[in-house]
Design an enzyme around this catalytic site. Structure first.
Site, PDB file in Angstrom:
ATOM      1  N   LEU A 125      -7.526  -5.375   6.431  1.00  0.00           N
ATOM      2  CA  LEU A 125      -7.116  -6.486   5.578  1.00  0.00           C
ATOM      3  C   LEU A 125      -7.497  -6.287   4.117  1.00  0.00           C
ATOM      4  CD1 LEU A 125      -7.820  -9.623   7.783  1.00  0.00           C
ATOM      5  CD2 LEU A 125      -5.626  -8.735   7.032  1.00  0.00           C
ATOM      6  N   SER A 126      -8.460  -5.413   3.856  1.00  0.00           N
ATOM      7  CA  SER A 126      -8.834  -5.100   2.472  1.00  0.00           C
ATOM      8  C   SER A 126      -9.177  -6.346   1.648  1.00  0.00           C
ATOM      9  CB  SER A 126      -7.718  -4.295   1.779  1.00  0.00           C
ATOM     10  OG  SER A 126      -7.497  -3.077   2.447  1.00  0.00           O
ATOM     11  N   HIS A 172       3.614   2.987  -8.772  1.00  0.00           N
ATOM     12  CA  HIS A 172       3.526   1.547  -9.022  1.00  0.00           C
ATOM     13  C   HIS A 172       4.821   1.024  -9.651  1.00  0.00           C
ATOM     14  CE1 HIS A 172      -0.645   1.438  -7.859  1.00  0.00           C
ATOM     15  NE2 HIS A 172      -0.962   2.361  -8.741  1.00  0.00           N
ATOM     16  N   GLU A 214     -11.622  -5.139  -6.233  1.00  0.00           N
ATOM     17  CA  GLU A 214     -12.106  -3.766  -6.101  1.00  0.00           C
ATOM     18  C   GLU A 214     -11.312  -2.796  -6.970  1.00  0.00           C
ATOM     19  OE1 GLU A 214     -13.425  -6.220  -2.860  1.00  0.00           O
ATOM     20  OE2 GLU A 214     -11.381  -5.761  -3.501  1.00  0.00           O
ATOM     21  N   ASN A 215     -10.083  -3.159  -7.314  1.00  0.00           N
ATOM     22  CA  ASN A 215      -9.240  -2.268  -8.120  1.00  0.00           C
ATOM     23  C   ASN A 215      -9.772  -2.069  -9.534  1.00  0.00           C
ATOM     24  OD1 ASN A 215      -6.087  -3.353  -6.627  1.00  0.00           O
ATOM     25  ND2 ASN A 215      -7.446  -1.663  -6.063  1.00  0.00           N
ATOM     26  N   ARG A 260     -11.034   1.420 -10.353  1.00  0.00           N
ATOM     27  CA  ARG A 260     -10.147   2.562 -10.553  1.00  0.00           C
ATOM     28  C   ARG A 260     -10.286   3.111 -11.976  1.00  0.00           C
ATOM     29  NH1 ARG A 260      -4.435   1.411  -7.349  1.00  0.00           N
ATOM     30  NH2 ARG A 260      -5.383   1.087  -5.279  1.00  0.00           N
ATOM     31  N   ASP A 315       0.827  -1.203   0.000  1.00  0.00           N
ATOM     32  CA  ASP A 315       0.000   0.000   0.000  1.00  0.00           C
ATOM     33  C   ASP A 315       0.864   1.257   0.000  1.00  0.00           C
ATOM     34  OD1 ASP A 315      -2.408   1.286  -0.070  1.00  0.00           O
ATOM     35  OD2 ASP A 315      -2.793   1.138   2.084  1.00  0.00           O
ATOM     36  N   GLY A 316       0.347   2.311  -0.621  1.00  0.00           N
ATOM     37  CA  GLY A 316       0.999   3.613  -0.585  1.00  0.00           C
ATOM     38  C   GLY A 316       1.672   4.043  -1.871  1.00  0.00           C
ATOM     39  N   ASN A 317       1.505   3.254  -2.946  1.00  0.00           N
ATOM     40  CA  ASN A 317       2.139   3.628  -4.215  1.00  0.00           C
ATOM     41  C   ASN A 317       1.647   4.977  -4.726  1.00  0.00           C
ATOM     42  OD1 ASN A 317       3.619   1.245  -4.339  1.00  0.00           O
ATOM     43  ND2 ASN A 317       2.021   0.160  -5.455  1.00  0.00           N
ATOM     44  N   GLY A 318       0.327   5.160  -4.712  1.00  0.00           N
ATOM     45  CA  GLY A 318      -0.259   6.398  -5.218  1.00  0.00           C
ATOM     46  C   GLY A 318       0.149   7.603  -4.406  1.00  0.00           C
TER      47      GLY A 318
END
Length: 243
Positions: free
Chosen positions: A195-196, A37, A67-68, A71, A20-23
């Site tokens: 946990l997504s 990414h 869920e992606n 986007r 997590d946290g790329n964006g």
């Protein structure tokens, strides 16, 4: 960083990662999200090197969730192209380190060129047994469990399975990769505490390690720090701590 792996008494056989946290990493630098990414792909390479050095057998990375797909189309397309590019550029490293590639998720939802490229690498590395990289692509744990329940229900309806045969083992055997052991350690970057929809069944007894570090900045040093934290955990599986 010089890290003494010999000081660790416990090394997890399987480590799962929510990257997590790329964006946010990219946005804080005034860059397009896809650049985060791209840098994150370098972190995957670093973790694979560190895992092999430490003796971790399985690494599972949450690369693209069900869920992606919500986007923006341009970002989704960029992620799919990045996956192909990464395999083209770094597949040799999998061979050099004898790492087998496997995929879990709704593989059929991926674009045809992606499926073909991923399948090519999976076939080419299938004979390796020392280390395994599992990429969760178009993956959602609730969907995985739902599909497992449906398969079991169909077998019961067909008379090939009895209701009393439904247990934890039989449910596990109907998940995507039943032969892969449950993760002992789950790492999530960027400080998020959820946990997504990732490996909800498999993470039942895993140790969690949360770091504020964004995924593009997570490299060998940070991975070894997570292993050090895991080494200090007392894993009781519901039992009583020994005095």
């Amino acid at each position: 960083m010089d890290f003494d792996l010999k000081s660790l008494e416990k090394i997890p056989r399987h480590v799962a990662l929510i990257m997590d946290g790329n964006g946010r990493w990219a946005q804080e630098r005034g860059l397009p999200r896809i650049e985060g990414h791209k840098e994150g792909a370098q972190s995957v390479r670093a973790v694979l090197r560190a895992a092999a050095q430490a003796g971790v057998e399985f690494i599972t990375v949450y690369a693209f969730s069900t869920e992606n797909w919500k986007r923006p189309p341009a970002e989704v397309d960029g992620l799919m192209k990045l996956l192909i590019h990464s395999l083209n550029e770094y597949e040799q490293e999998l061979h050099d380190n004898k790492i087998r590639l496997r995929v879990m998720g709704q593989f059929e939802r991926l674009p045809f060129p992606v499926r073909m490229r991923v399948q090519k690498t999976m076939d080419a590395t299938a004979h390796y047994t020392d280390h395994t990289l599992v990429i969760a692509l178009s993956y959602g744990s609730r969907n995985e469990i739902t599909m497992a329940a449906r398969k079991i229900a169909e077998k019961v309806q067909a008379g090939t399975m009895k209701p009393k045969e439904i247990n934890e083992e039989s449910i596990t055997n109907h998940l995507y990769l039943p032969d892969v052991p449950d993760p002992e350690l789950m790492i999530r970057t960027s400080g998020e505490l959820r946990l997504s929809n990732f490996l909800l069944w498999q993470l039942s007894y895993s140790e969690f390690y949360i770091t504020e570090t964004y995924w593009p900045d997570f490299r060998e040093e940070q991975f070894f720090q997570a292993l050090e934290a895991f080494n200090g955990r007392d894993r009781r599986y519901g039992g009583v701590k020994k005095l």
